[in-house]
Design a protein around this motif. Structure first.
Motif, PDB file in Angstrom:
ATOM      1  N   LEU A 115      -6.726  14.547  -3.543  1.00  0.00           N
ATOM      2  CA  LEU A 115      -5.813  15.293  -2.679  1.00  0.00           C
ATOM      3  C   LEU A 115      -5.244  14.280  -1.613  1.00  0.00           C
ATOM      4  O   LEU A 115      -3.872  13.873  -1.528  1.00  0.00           O
ATOM      5  CB  LEU A 115      -6.021  16.320  -1.974  1.00  0.00           C
ATOM      6  N   ALA A 116      -6.003  13.320  -0.877  1.00  0.00           N
ATOM      7  CA  ALA A 116      -5.982  12.358  -0.093  1.00  0.00           C
ATOM      8  C   ALA A 116      -4.956  11.342  -0.794  1.00  0.00           C
ATOM      9  O   ALA A 116      -4.077  10.666  -0.238  1.00  0.00           O
ATOM     10  CB  ALA A 116      -7.130  11.842   0.559  1.00  0.00           C
ATOM     11  N   GLU A 117      -5.653  10.862  -2.044  1.00  0.00           N
ATOM     12  CA  GLU A 117      -4.700   9.731  -2.743  1.00  0.00           C
ATOM     13  C   GLU A 117      -3.294  10.056  -2.934  1.00  0.00           C
ATOM     14  O   GLU A 117      -2.389   9.460  -2.810  1.00  0.00           O
ATOM     15  CB  GLU A 117      -5.566   9.552  -4.234  1.00  0.00           C
ATOM     16  N   ALA A 158      -4.240   8.464   6.655  1.00  0.00           N
ATOM     17  CA  ALA A 158      -3.949   7.365   7.785  1.00  0.00           C
ATOM     18  C   ALA A 158      -4.696   5.904   7.341  1.00  0.00           C
ATOM     19  O   ALA A 158      -3.918   5.351   7.409  1.00  0.00           O
ATOM     20  CB  ALA A 158      -4.532   7.851   8.899  1.00  0.00           C
ATOM     21  N   ALA A 159      -5.707   6.009   6.810  1.00  0.00           N
ATOM     22  CA  ALA A 159      -6.413   4.583   6.380  1.00  0.00           C
ATOM     23  C   ALA A 159      -5.728   4.203   5.033  1.00  0.00           C
ATOM     24  O   ALA A 159      -5.632   2.909   5.147  1.00  0.00           O
ATOM     25  CB  ALA A 159      -7.943   4.868   6.205  1.00  0.00           C
ATOM     26  N   ARG A 160      -5.284   5.186   4.133  1.00  0.00           N
ATOM     27  CA  ARG A 160      -4.612   4.529   3.154  1.00  0.00           C
ATOM     28  C   ARG A 160      -3.193   3.946   3.126  1.00  0.00           C
ATOM     29  O   ARG A 160      -2.725   3.278   2.735  1.00  0.00           O
ATOM     30  CB  ARG A 160      -4.611   5.661   1.832  1.00  0.00           C
ATOM     31  N   MET A 161      -2.356   4.937   4.236  1.00  0.00           N
ATOM     32  CA  MET A 161      -1.158   4.325   4.622  1.00  0.00           C
ATOM     33  C   MET A 161      -0.873   4.314   6.064  1.00  0.00           C
ATOM     34  O   MET A 161      -0.512   5.243   6.955  1.00  0.00           O
ATOM     35  CB  MET A 161      -0.253   5.514   4.167  1.00  0.00           C
ATOM     36  N   PRO A 162      -1.324   2.993   6.578  1.00  0.00           N
ATOM     37  CA  PRO A 162      -1.109   2.905   8.154  1.00  0.00           C
ATOM     38  C   PRO A 162       0.557   3.078   8.462  1.00  0.00           C
ATOM     39  O   PRO A 162       1.332   2.759   7.648  1.00  0.00           O
ATOM     40  CB  PRO A 162      -1.631   1.411   8.263  1.00  0.00           C
ATOM     41  N   GLY A 163       0.494   3.308   9.808  1.00  0.00           N
ATOM     42  CA  GLY A 163       1.895   3.515  10.356  1.00  0.00           C
ATOM     43  C   GLY A 163       2.527   4.659  10.269  1.00  0.00           C
ATOM     44  O   GLY A 163       3.728   4.799  10.518  1.00  0.00           O
ATOM     45  N   LEU A 212       3.419  17.094   3.467  1.00  0.00           N
ATOM     46  CA  LEU A 212       2.486  18.300   4.205  1.00  0.00           C
ATOM     47  C   LEU A 212       1.251  18.469   3.181  1.00  0.00           C
ATOM     48  O   LEU A 212       1.444  18.787   1.910  1.00  0.00           O
ATOM     49  CB  LEU A 212       3.292  19.609   4.249  1.00  0.00           C
ATOM     50  N   VAL A 213      -0.009  17.901   3.489  1.00  0.00           N
ATOM     51  CA  VAL A 213      -1.235  17.968   2.594  1.00  0.00           C
ATOM     52  C   VAL A 213      -1.927  19.111   3.276  1.00  0.00           C
ATOM     53  O   VAL A 213      -2.122  19.201   4.423  1.00  0.00           O
ATOM     54  CB  VAL A 213      -1.844  16.778   2.839  1.00  0.00           C
ATOM     55  N   SER A 214      -2.587  19.859   2.366  1.00  0.00           N
ATOM     56  CA  SER A 214      -3.307  21.214   2.856  1.00  0.00           C
ATOM     57  C   SER A 214      -4.191  21.548   2.027  1.00  0.00           C
ATOM     58  O   SER A 214      -4.064  22.010   0.656  1.00  0.00           O
ATOM     59  CB  SER A 214      -2.129  22.473   2.915  1.00  0.00           C
TER      60      SER A 214
END
Length: 256
Positions: free
Chosen positions: A82-84, A111-116, A161-163
């Motif tokens: 889900l994070a991916e 946030a670690a996978r997509m900084p900013g 929106l990740v849930s």
């Protein structure tokens, strides 16, 4: 403390209690214990059914160490998928919301996978919110029931929106492993009569909070996919489902 005999004894106790990865767990408990008395207490609590991650005070998730407190939902390895998928939907500058955030594991991984990104998170459980604030130092973490927790300034601006909504059917809660059933909050597990009650609440409100082209993503079981896709479509969103067989993970998403 004589480490070798202690390790062997811990492994034996954990294996007798049914711990499948007794050697790995023993090594982690030995490393966490301050002394022999502390080790004995930790092993006793693990044998009694407390989740290993809550005893250690952290969980490994998507290459990160996520701090946990007793009683807070333990992030599952399958949720790394889900994070991916959420990170793949984001871009630098995206506004990302981790709803039903628990410890904040998903938000931290995205946030670690997509900084900013601009990261917000929300949960109803005060203990989970406290954990998330520690795990998400660069984010804004809100406390409350789903979208009621959010400032109206986010309305219509959320890109992703990740849930990780609770999706265990109420009737199946009794069949869950005791470490989850007895030591994690019911509100993080109970998805209602068919496991999708909370997901439908999220989907009903999501279109008003998503930016144009925004995406909502949540985890389900494979058996729930047809009903979950129907719920996404009923909310007026373009529905898709993805699976990761290796981790036994299923992610349903809807795009505005």
């Amino acid at each position: 403390m004589d480490v070798v005999p202690a390790a062997a004894a811990v492994v034996d106790r954990l294996r007798a209690a049914g711990c499948v990865f007794a050697e790995d767990e023993a090594a982690l408990l030995l490393a966490a214990a301050a002394d022999a008395d502390d080790l004995a207490a930790l092993v006793g609590r693990r044998v009694a059914g407390e989740p290993l991650e809550q005893l250690l005070g952290w969980a490994a998730f998507d290459g990160l160490r996520i701090a946990l407190a007793p009683g807070v939902f333990v992030p599952r390895v399958r949720s790394e998928f889900l994070a991916e998928r959420a990170a793949a939907a984001a871009r630098p500058g995206s506004l990302v919301l981790d709803l039903c955030c628990g410890s904040g594991a998903l938000g931290a991984a995205v946030a670690a996978r997509m900084p900013g990104i601009e990261l917000h998170a929300a949960d109803l459980d005060p203990a989970a919110v406290a954990c998330a604030r520690g795990n998400l130092p660069g984010a804004t973490v809100h406390e409350g029931d789903l979208f009621d927790a959010l400032p109206t300034t986010l309305r219509g601006r959320i890109d992703v929106l990740v849930s990780n909504v609770p999706y265990v059917p109420t009737s199946a809660l009794a069949l869950m492993p005791p470490e989850a059933r007895d030591h994690e909050p019911r509100l993080a597990l109970d998805g209602g009569h068919d496991g999708l009650v909370v997901a439908r609440r999220v989907l009903a409100a999501a279109p008003a909070w998503l930016a144009p082209g925004g995406t909502v993503l949540f985890e389900t079981s494979e058996a729930q996919v047809p009903a979950a896709l129907a719920a996404v479509s009923a909310a007026g969103l373009a529905a898709t489902a993805d699976t990761d067989d290796e981790r036994g993970a299923t992610v349903v998403s809807g795009r505005r």
